[in-house]
Design an enzyme around this catalytic site. Structure first.
Site, PDB file in Angstrom:
ATOM      1  CG  ASP A  14      -1.714  -1.359   1.541  1.00 49.47           C
ATOM      2  OD1 ASP A  14      -2.242  -1.789   0.327  1.00 49.47           O
ATOM      3  OD2 ASP A  14      -1.616  -2.059   2.611  1.00 49.47           O
ATOM      4  CE  LYS A  17       2.785  -2.124  -4.770  1.00 50.57           C
ATOM      5  NZ  LYS A  17       2.601  -2.102  -3.430  1.00 50.57           N
ATOM      6  CE  LYS A  19       1.441  11.296  -6.834  1.00 48.21           C
ATOM      7  NZ  LYS A  19       0.454  11.872  -6.282  1.00 48.21           N
ATOM      8  CB  ALA A  40      -2.560  -6.595  -5.388  1.00 45.13           C
ATOM      9  N   GLY A  41      -4.532  -4.351  -4.211  1.00 48.04           N
ATOM     10  CA  GLY A  41      -5.700  -3.371  -4.546  1.00 48.04           C
ATOM     11  C   GLY A  41      -4.817  -2.236  -5.160  1.00 48.04           C
ATOM     12  CG  HIS A  42      -2.380  -1.817  -7.676  1.00 57.31           C
ATOM     13  ND1 HIS A  42      -1.581  -2.432  -8.713  1.00 57.31           N
ATOM     14  CD2 HIS A  42      -1.718  -2.181  -6.504  1.00 57.31           C
ATOM     15  CE1 HIS A  42      -0.554  -3.035  -8.077  1.00 57.31           C
ATOM     16  NE2 HIS A  42      -0.785  -3.076  -6.901  1.00 57.31           N
ATOM     17  CD  GLN A 222       0.387  -8.934  -3.146  1.00 60.54           C
ATOM     18  OE1 GLN A 222       0.981  -9.868  -3.967  1.00 60.54           O
ATOM     19  NE2 GLN A 222      -0.750  -8.715  -3.264  1.00 60.54           N
ATOM     20  CG  HIS A 329       0.910   9.633   1.637  1.00 58.40           C
ATOM     21  ND1 HIS A 329      -0.187  10.011   1.824  1.00 58.40           N
ATOM     22  CD2 HIS A 329       0.358   8.352   1.100  1.00 58.40           C
ATOM     23  CE1 HIS A 329      -1.194   9.324   1.312  1.00 58.40           C
ATOM     24  NE2 HIS A 329      -0.931   8.209   0.802  1.00 58.40           N
TER      25      HIS A 329
HETATM   26  P1  IMP Z   1      -2.580 -13.169   1.559  1.00 62.26           P
HETATM   27  O1  IMP Z   1      -1.642 -12.554   0.391  1.00 62.26           O
HETATM   28  O2  IMP Z   1      -4.043 -12.824   1.455  1.00 62.26           O
HETATM   29  O3  IMP Z   1      -2.178 -14.546   1.984  1.00 62.26           O
HETATM   30  O4  IMP Z   1      -2.302 -12.282   2.788  1.00 62.26           O
HETATM   31  C1  IMP Z   1      -0.954 -12.427   3.730  1.00 62.26           C
HETATM   32  C2  IMP Z   1      -0.588 -11.180   4.175  1.00 62.26           C
HETATM   33  O5  IMP Z   1      -0.213 -10.298   3.161  1.00 62.26           O
HETATM   34  C3  IMP Z   1      -1.586 -10.404   5.182  1.00 62.26           C
HETATM   35  O6  IMP Z   1      -1.175  -9.780   6.203  1.00 62.26           O
HETATM   36  C4  IMP Z   1      -2.213  -9.465   4.016  1.00 62.26           C
HETATM   37  O7  IMP Z   1      -2.882  -8.504   4.846  1.00 62.26           O
HETATM   38  C5  IMP Z   1      -1.053  -9.096   3.522  1.00 62.26           C
HETATM   39  N1  IMP Z   1      -1.248  -8.644   2.252  1.00 62.26           N
HETATM   40  C6  IMP Z   1      -1.614  -9.154   0.932  1.00 62.26           C
HETATM   41  N2  IMP Z   1      -1.781  -8.451  -0.113  1.00 62.26           N
HETATM   42  C7  IMP Z   1      -1.367  -7.193   0.566  1.00 62.26           C
HETATM   43  C8  IMP Z   1      -1.580  -5.887  -0.645  1.00 62.26           C
HETATM   44  O8  IMP Z   1      -1.755  -5.863  -1.640  1.00 62.26           O
HETATM   45  N3  IMP Z   1      -1.053  -4.799   0.633  1.00 62.26           N
HETATM   46  C9  IMP Z   1      -0.880  -4.936   1.628  1.00 62.26           C
HETATM   47  N4  IMP Z   1      -0.980  -6.079   2.299  1.00 62.26           N
HETATM   48  C10 IMP Z   1      -1.023  -7.357   1.715  1.00 62.26           C
END
Ligand code: IMP
Length: 422
Positions: A14, A17, A19, A40-42, A222, A329
């Site tokens: 988070d 990326k 940007k 992921a969430g972009h 990630q 930020h």
């Molecule tokens: P998983 O990837 O769903 O197995 O989650 C494993 C860990 O990675 C957890 O603590 C999630 O919150 C974290 N995580 C997975 N994807 C992201 C991401 O895109 N951003 C931030 N944390 C992530």
């Protein structure tokens, strides 16, 4: 020729990326995702329209960019089709999407197992996103996974049947309901039909592009400290978001990679469980969360917040061989009167700059802080480093000094153009 650039997260995710990716996109012919899945969430904003992608590379928004889901990605077909349909509703034709035949498919049993494993774990609850990521990668490495090329072929039926039979044995032991092959097959064979036209040999495609001198941007998902090997195991994701993942997750050799940019924020955040040395469980942490809008794009969970941790970032710079940092930020942190930065850890009475992912080490370290002047004022119009107030420049200079890595981009506001490129 080094025509490949990699942008990756240098902390716990988070970092914004999107940007830098957005800034660099116009120049690139290919946008490639190499690891993770819809955990992921972009968020990207183009022409005033907001997009939230979980799977698609953000380069998909440019018609002249070929967007690739590389072999290192795990793909939930349902989610991918939803994202494609959302784009189509917004007027995009999505003719520029290519999916590696080698990418693995997330199926309903992966999601059920992800939830179940979290539920029964007594020590080390991970706080996963429950998107089936871990179990899908487990199947990949255990060699029972279903790849995109299987998914869109006749083989899918028998592979799915065998997998469901096996998973039912496991689910029975966990006292979970039995999965029905016929229902899942009926639903997923339709998804396979929709996705089939996008599935291809992306390795050959990328190498043809490299030969032609076309630019390729690998979009990390990630982040480095969530890396299965180099992160704070077991509180990590199940793939390699670090530079190695960009190579194994695409088939691009190291010699083609030029710039490797690591993205961080001017403060720290983490979502999910696991150590976090500079976490602030007080009003300051809450203030960072509110000012930085630190709530997950994927799960909406409030993010844990704290001061910038340069010991971790220094480690990220080393393991990824970062050629540059992007600090997002800066405007947010500049709203504080005084800003702290962790410049060393204290462990068993000794100061250290050496990061270790050992959980006992991380849980017993205390941050050694340096204090900086805040109140940067409105820096959102700054487009050159020299435009920044001296106290903001001092903050950035200290980051460069301690990480031994140049800060090449600075985020000075939420808008896509609010960035300083050096
Ligand atoms: P998983 O990837 O769903 O197995 O989650 C494993 C860990 O990675 C957890 O603590 C999630 O919150 C974290 N995580 C997975 N994807 C992201 C991401 O895109 N951003 C931030 N944390 C992530």
């Amino acid at each position: 020729m080094k025509n490949v650039t990699v942008v990756l997260g240098a902390f716990y995710g988070d970092e914004g990326k999107g940007k830098v990716i957005d800034y660099l996109s116009a120049d690139n012919k290919y946008a490639v995702r190499y690891s993770g899945g819809n955990n992921a969430g972009h968020s990207v904003e183009v022409n005033g329209i907001k997009f939230a992608f979980h799977l698609l590379p953000s380069g998909i928004l440019y018609d002249n960019v070929k967007a690739i889901l590389g072999n290192g990605v795990v793909i939930d077909p349902k989610v991918l089709i939803e994202e494609i349909n959302n784009l189509k509703e917004k007027g995009y034709k999505v003719k520029n999407l290519y999916i590696s035949e080698k990418a693995h498919v997330i199926l309903p049993y992966h999601i059920i197992l992800d939830e179940t494993l979290e539920e029964i774990r007594e020590v080390n609850k991970l706080g996963t996103t429950k998107r089936g990521i871990g179990p899908a990668y487990c199947d990949k490495y255990e060699r029972s996974g279903i790849r995109m090329e299987d998914f869109v072929s006749k083989r899918f039926k028998e592979l799915l049947k065998e997998n469901i039979n096996n998973k039912n044995l496991i689910l029975k032991a966990y006292k979970k309901p039995k999965l029905k092959f016929s229902e899942i097959y009926k639903e997923y064979k339709e998804y396979a039909k929709i996705l089939k036209p996008y599935v291809c040999d992306t390795v050959t495609m990328l190498h043809n592009a490299i030969r032609k001198g076309e630019k390729i941007l690998c979009e990390g998902a990630q982040a480095s400290l969530l890396d299965i090997d180099f992160g704070s195991y077991p509180f990590v994701t199940s793939s390699n978001p670090t530079i190695g993942g960009a190579i194994t997750g695409t088939g691009i050799g190291a010699k083609y990679i030029g710039e490797v940019y690591g993205v961080i924020k001017a403060y720290s955040s983490r979502v999910g469980a696991g150590p976090f040395v500079t976490e602030l469980l007080d009003e300051t942490g809450d203030k960072i969360r509110e000012l930085g809008h630190e709530y997950g794009v994927t799960t909406k969970r409030p993010r844990r917040c704290g001061w910038l941790d340069l010991v971790s970032i220094r480690y990220s710079c080393m393991i990824n061989g970062l050629t540059g940092l992007c600090v997002n930020h800066l405007d947010t942190i500049g709203k504080f009167d005084k800003i702290k930065v962790c410049v060393a850890y204290e462990y068993k009475g000794k100061k250290t700059l050496d990061f270790s992912t050992n959980i006992d080490f991380l849980n017993n370290c205390t941050p050694v802080y340096e204090e900086f002047e805040g109140n940067f004022g409105d820096i959102s119009k700054c487009r050159k480093f020299e435009d920044l107030p001296l106290k903001a420049q001092k903050y950035i200079n200290r980051i460069e000094e301690l990480t031994d890595t140049p800060v090449k981009f600075i985020g000075v506001g939420a808008g896509r153009e609010e960035i300083i490129a050096r």
